[in-house]
Motif scaffolding. Structure first.
Motif, PDB file in Angstrom:
ATOM      1  N   ARG A  26       2.446   1.700  -3.529  1.00  0.00           N
ATOM      2  CA  ARG A  26       1.520   2.259  -4.521  1.00  0.00           C
ATOM      3  C   ARG A  26       1.282   3.744  -4.273  1.00  0.00           C
ATOM      4  NH1 ARG A  26      -1.529  -2.454  -3.304  1.00  0.00           N
ATOM      5  NH2 ARG A  26      -2.993  -1.143  -2.144  1.00  0.00           N
ATOM      6  N   LYS A  27       1.329   4.177  -3.003  1.00  0.00           N
ATOM      7  CA  LYS A  27       1.053   5.571  -2.684  1.00  0.00           C
ATOM      8  C   LYS A  27       2.231   6.475  -2.996  1.00  0.00           C
ATOM      9  CE  LYS A  27      -0.433   8.577   1.125  1.00  0.00           C
ATOM     10  NZ  LYS A  27      -0.832   8.634   2.558  1.00  0.00           N
ATOM     11  N   TRP A  28       3.459   6.013  -2.744  1.00  0.00           N
ATOM     12  CA  TRP A  28       4.614   6.885  -2.829  1.00  0.00           C
ATOM     13  C   TRP A  28       5.496   6.638  -4.046  1.00  0.00           C
ATOM     14  CZ3 TRP A  28       4.141  10.840   0.214  1.00  0.00           C
ATOM     15  CH2 TRP A  28       3.451  10.718   1.423  1.00  0.00           C
ATOM     16  N   LYS A  55       0.836  -1.208   0.000  1.00  0.00           N
ATOM     17  CA  LYS A  55       0.000   0.000   0.000  1.00  0.00           C
ATOM     18  C   LYS A  55       0.867   1.253   0.000  1.00  0.00           C
ATOM     19  CE  LYS A  55      -3.746   2.202   2.609  1.00  0.00           C
ATOM     20  NZ  LYS A  55      -4.622   2.113   3.812  1.00  0.00           N
ATOM     21  N   ALA A  56       1.928   1.254   0.784  1.00  0.00           N
ATOM     22  CA  ALA A  56       2.827   2.410   0.810  1.00  0.00           C
ATOM     23  C   ALA A  56       3.561   2.570  -0.509  1.00  0.00           C
ATOM     24  CB  ALA A  56       3.828   2.256   1.964  1.00  0.00           C
TER      25      ALA A  56
END
Length: 532
Positions: free
Chosen positions: A528-530, A525-526
């Motif tokens: 994909r976000k950053w 998740k991190a």
């Protein structure tokens, strides 16, 4: 403080520690401040049913007596004058001393009866003595609470809550509640609303909605989970918490946290975890409770290393299996592990220990269980008194000032004045003696002595016209005249002095942080976000 009425089940009354209101009210806790560090707590009562005084319930102190009728409905911070209490009418139910209406000119019909219909004498103001009525706060409660154990004082718990980064909405675990000093401070730090009973009125209840009709997301309310091993102290603290209106924000549990951990029992078979964001351990052996403060069940190797911290290994025969489970471990290893920590955020911990040996074992256990940023702090706090120091002859007779001479010039002038007054006085005495002798000799010769100028105007005639330096009385009168035009609050130099005694005790505070568990889903998740 168990005399205060407790709220009914499911009913939450506003706590005076969180919202005291503008004035004191019946059945509410108030604090009488007699001196800076001398405070007396009192649950204000408007009835005289349980009182032996005709004036109703009375607080008797070394600075006077204060009937509760003079403390009710007063703005907080009011200076209340002491009252004259008729101690001869104690046990007012007896009929030994009856008051006649003609002798009670200070009584009025509106003040003769209380809520129960009993007659109450109106309190008469005493000639001296006063106190200040202040609202209860964690700081004032720490100074006047009934001591059952050694308490955590304000200099310590203020720093602890700041280092733990406690904020409204957090859940905090406290082990070793004792007298409840830290409990009251922790409740104020985490409080952000009452559950359901009062929260529904504020729009935070389960049925509250937004303006568009959608269901409003309920906020996480702050909560303190307090554990106490001593059963009697746990019950006493529960009564105080209920009487102070904090029962909806504090959960007190009588338990041995060394063996049973920190999860709250629930009606179902699964215990309810506190989801704690901060932990405070005021225990004799905090390292024994750390095995329950982990994200997941510790491995047998870790448990063995933690057990060796509390029970150092001793030489054993070769035939003994040293890999077996130590005695300090839980007897049942089949019980599922439930972490009391908040899985969504890092958890901070503080242990309160008076000995460095306890700190050493605690730090070793923290390292074995994966705690990071371990730090130890010792707090040595002092209070400084700052005031203006006014010294000089111009301050003579003024309250709070030193009348001694401030400069060499003033001291020399004062010595000269004293010497001059002595010389003039002795000179006058000598002249008076010579006059008496001349009159006696003239009478012997038969001569008629005419009265001299000024004689017969009184004994002080010569002194008044003798040109004497100003006396002490003259100086005091001149100081009083000058005081009308002086601004003494701007005069004098600022000085500070260290307080000789401060209510605290030396202890070592150990702080540490346990990060949240980072799973593969969190990593993805991190990413994909950053990732860009």
């Amino acid at each position: 403080m168990s005399n205060a009425p407790s709220p009914a089940p499911g009913q939450f009354l506003p706590s005076p520690f969180l919202d005291p209101g503008p004035c004191s009210a019946p059945n509410q806790l108030g604090v009488l401040q007699l001196k800076r560090d001398h405070l007396i707590p009192a649950v204000l009562s408007s009835t005289s049913a349980d009182s032996d005084y005709a004036e109703g319930k009375v607080e008797n102190t070394r600075f006077g007596s204060y009937p509760h009728s003079t403390l009710l409905n007063q703005p907080w911070g009011t200076q209340v004058l002491a009252s004259v209490v008729d101690t001869g009418s104690r046990s007012s139910r007896s009929k030994k001393r009856k008051r006649e209406a003609s002798d009670e000119g200070r009584r009025t019909p509106a003040q003769d009866t209380d809520e129960g219909g009993r007659e109450v004498v109106k309190a008469a103001t005493a000639s001296s003595g006063f106190a200040h009525l202040i609202p209860p706060t964690p700081e004032t409660w720490t100074l006047c609470l009934p001591h059952r154990t050694q308490v955590v004082y304000t200099p310590d718990y203020s720093y602890i809550l700041q280092r733990l980064k406690v904020r409204p909405g957090d859940h905090l675990i406290e082990a070793g509640a004792g007298s409840g000093s830290f409990t009251h401070a922790a409740v104020r730090a985490v409080f952000n609303g009452y559950p359901e009973g009062i929260g529904a009125e504020e729009g935070n209840g389960p049925g509250s909605t937004n303006g568009d009709g959608s269901r409003k997301k309920r906020k996480r309310l702050g909560q303190v989970y307090s554990f106490e091993f001593h059963e009697k102290r746990a019950h006493q603290l529960q009564n105080e918490i209920n009487a102070h209106g904090l029962g909806s924000c504090v959960t007190i549990t009588h338990r041995d946290v060394y063996e049973d951990g920190f999860c709250i029992p629930s009606p179902t078979s699964t215990p309810s975890p506190p989801c704690a964001d901060a932990i405070f351990l005021d225990l004799p052996a905090p390292w024994l409770a750390l095995k329950h403060l982990t994200r997941s069940a510790p491995s047998p190797a870790i448990l063995k290393s933690v057990a060796q911290v509390s029970d150092p290994p001793t030489p054993t025969p070769a035939a003994v299996d040293t890999t077996s489970t130590p005695k300090s471990l839980p007897a049942s290893t089949t019980t599922p592990f439930h972490s009391p920590l908040n899985p969504k955020s890092a958890t901070r911990i503080c242990t309160f220990s008076p000995c460095i040996e306890q700190v050493t074992r605690t730090v070793s256990a923290l390292r074995s269980l994966g705690w990071l940023e371990i730090d130890m702090v010792e707090i040595l706090s002092k209070r400084l008194e700052v005031r203006r120091e006014r010294i000089g002859l111009q301050e003579e007779g003024l309250r709070g000032a030193n009348p001694s001479a401030a400069t060499v010039k003033e001291a020399v002038q004062r010595l000269r004045d004293v010497e001059d007054r002595a010389k003039i006085f002795h000179g006058l005495q000598k002249e008076k003696q010579e006059k008496i002798m001349r009159k006696a000799e003239a009478k012997k010769r038969g001569e008629k002595v005419a009265p001299e100028k000024g004689e017969g105007e009184g004994d002080g005639g010569e002194k008044k016209g003798g040109g004497l330096p100003p006396s002490k009385q003259d100086r005091l009168e001149q100081v009083k005249k000058d005081l009308e035009r002086r601004e003494i609050f701007k005069e004098g130099r600022l000085v500070h002095r260290t307080e000789p005694e401060l209510k605290t005790h030396t202890s070592y505070l150990v702080f540490a942080v346990l990060p949240r568990e980072w799973s593969k889903e969190d990593e993805e998740k991190a990413r994909r976000k950053w990732d860009r």
